[in-house]
Design an enzyme around this catalytic site. Sequence first.
Site, short mmCIF file in Angstrom:
data_model
loop_
_atom_site.label_atom_id
_atom_site.label_comp_id
_atom_site.label_asym_id
_atom_site.label_seq_id
_atom_site.Cartn_x
_atom_site.Cartn_y
_atom_site.Cartn_z
N HIS A 1 -48.49 25.51 -12.44
CA HIS A 1 -47.03 25.44 -12.34
C HIS A 1 -46.44 26.84 -12.41
CE1 HIS A 1 -42.86 24.42 -13.10
NE2 HIS A 1 -43.13 23.17 -12.83
N THR B 1 -41.83 17.12 -8.97
CA THR B 1 -42.96 16.20 -9.18
C THR B 1 -42.48 14.76 -9.22
OG1 THR B 1 -43.92 17.89 -10.60
CG2 THR B 1 -44.94 15.72 -10.66
C1 GP9 Z 1 -43.92 18.56 -15.71
C2 GP9 Z 1 -44.07 18.30 -14.26
C3 GP9 Z 1 -44.02 19.56 -13.45
O1 GP9 Z 1 -43.88 17.41 -16.48
O2 GP9 Z 1 -43.14 17.37 -13.82
O3 GP9 Z 1 -42.76 20.06 -13.28
P1 GP9 Z 1 -42.00 20.07 -11.87
O4 GP9 Z 1 -42.94 20.44 -10.80
O5 GP9 Z 1 -41.46 18.71 -11.67
O6 GP9 Z 1 -40.95 21.12 -12.05
MN MN Z 2 -44.52 19.64 -9.70
#
Ligand code: GP9
Ligand code: MN
Length: 615
Positions: free
Chosen positions: A410, A294
């Site tokens: 996620h 991200t």
């Molecule tokens: C969590 C967000 C998601 O804060 O950054 O995680 P990622 O996709 O970067 O593993």
């Molecule tokens: Mn992400």
Amino acid sequence: MRKLTLLIERNVLMTLIILLWLKSVIISFTTFQLPLYSWFDIMIVFINPIGIIMIMFGLSFFWRKRLSPLMLFIIYLLLLGLLYANVLYYRFYIDFVTVSVLLQLNNVGGLGPSTVELFSPLDTLLFVDVVVIGYVIFKMNRKKNHPVVPNKKRYAFTGVGLLVFTLVIALIQNPFLLQTDYDREELVKSLGLYNYQLINIANGVKSPVMKAFADEADVKEVQSYIQGNEEKDSFQEFGIAEGKNVVFISLESTQNFVVNQKVNGKEITPFLNELIQDSFYFNNIYDQAAQGKTSDAEFMINTGLYPLPSGSVFVRRPNNEFQSLPYILREENGYTAAAFHGNDASFWNRDDMYRSIGFDTFFSKKDYHVTEENSVNYGLKDIPFFEQSMEKLLHLSEPYMASFLTLTNHFPFLLEEEDQSISPANTSVGVVNRYVTTVRYEDEALKRFFELVKEKDMYEDTVFVIYGDHYGISKKYEAGVYELLGQEDTEMSHLELQKVPVIIHVPGQEGKKIETVGGTIDIHATVLELIGVRDREQMNFSRNLFTRDNEAPVVFRDGSIVTDKYAYVNGRCYDKHKQQVVESNTCNDYLETARNELYASDQIILGDLFRFIGK
Ligand code: GP9
Ligand code: MN
């Protein structure tokens, strides 16, 4: 058994070399998906670990006359541990461990809930010998049985000779190998895992000093690679968002295949599907994020620079100066900037990096009411996240740029049943089945956000930039997506899955599907042009998606590329439409652009070059 232990005792060095070599070779063929296309490639994989393994073991006896079996065993265990760490990491990320990744583990919580799933019962085979060897060595150590070391000169000559041989062969095969050391698969294929790790360590040591040695001359060099100084094309939509608030919404792990896709007769993203009717919908945008996930997507959008080859810029260079959207918009149009996220402020080092990027405010977990009921997986669920953000948004000084990061969709895509408004898919891959439910939840959250924005009369004055931050279904689970879509697993269909949706909604504007091929990095320039900001002296690699030349390659962080017609992936040049491998020369010019741009971008970041020209 006695015979075996005696045999090992007498040939302890040889035994350990052979065992580690065998394991490395087996893992290279069974776990790592290396681009091996000829017998020559296969032969290289057999040869490349031997030299470095000999040298590493050799370290144990250069200052002694007799072998220290215990020392040898320790080196063996360390190298085996390194091999296994790469196995686990590769299973999830289809990538190799880098020093930066190890250093940033505490920022991102390691592999998190997924770790257990990465073990396989067969892994024990990698370690069965450790028990036997450990026993023999323990006995040798007790009896003070230290065999004489082999002829040191001859040993060193063979080890170093094999290492040099490996390097020469690799460079003959690919003269750009060391220049493109971000292509880790190519490096591991050509040099083997252990040599790759050494290069990686060398880079880890080199990069901190790059800043100290950088000067204004580097700025000139870098600028020569940049397309941004070219004449800009005119286009109808230039400046249509001038003076409006800009809301960015990062859709966690959202891939483009979910858009307009049905599961069991139901749309996965009914709200998005409706929204794109009245928006600019870019349906050929590739995910260019790298190990920073991200945070890499945020970085690209804010700065128009590429992510780093290893680790996250957020973690590695949080104190740099950047020519980023908050600064540009403040300077040009008096914008303020705020970021919103329902996870800890320190995750991906955001608290530090957001300051450098120029955000005035960062609302993180501590600014939200987060309970066990309203959170799942990494933090606050998307619907309460948007609901609680409204008050904060209302109080920002206008015009503003507001950046929202959603979180619920996620890995491993967990969601309580009461929040599921679509049934899981029924492929053979659980992760994919659950993904459908969390993407739908995210879609509901977006819908709720738009309702609230309209309710509060904030809709008309705002432009919404909605984008998938990176892939959600890693290669390991992709079979489920192919089942869902009724597609075959090919190199080109995998590439197709790397697309993320990019939707720019300007209230009052008619919708338009824009099929130009581009990448996440291009959101930066596109948004600036919509706001009517141009003619700045800029140093980045973002191209306006409304006018982007289809011939300009979209560059991935491992040096591969894609254009509307061609793709260079896994060491091969493809004609995308014919789905065929073509003469690799066809991709040469694109690859050169990729090398130049990645090199220049790394120079800018690691040399902190904006300090010489200002934000
Ligand atoms: C969590 C967000 C998601 O804060 O950054 O995680 P990622 O996709 O970067 O593993
Ligand atoms: Mn992400």
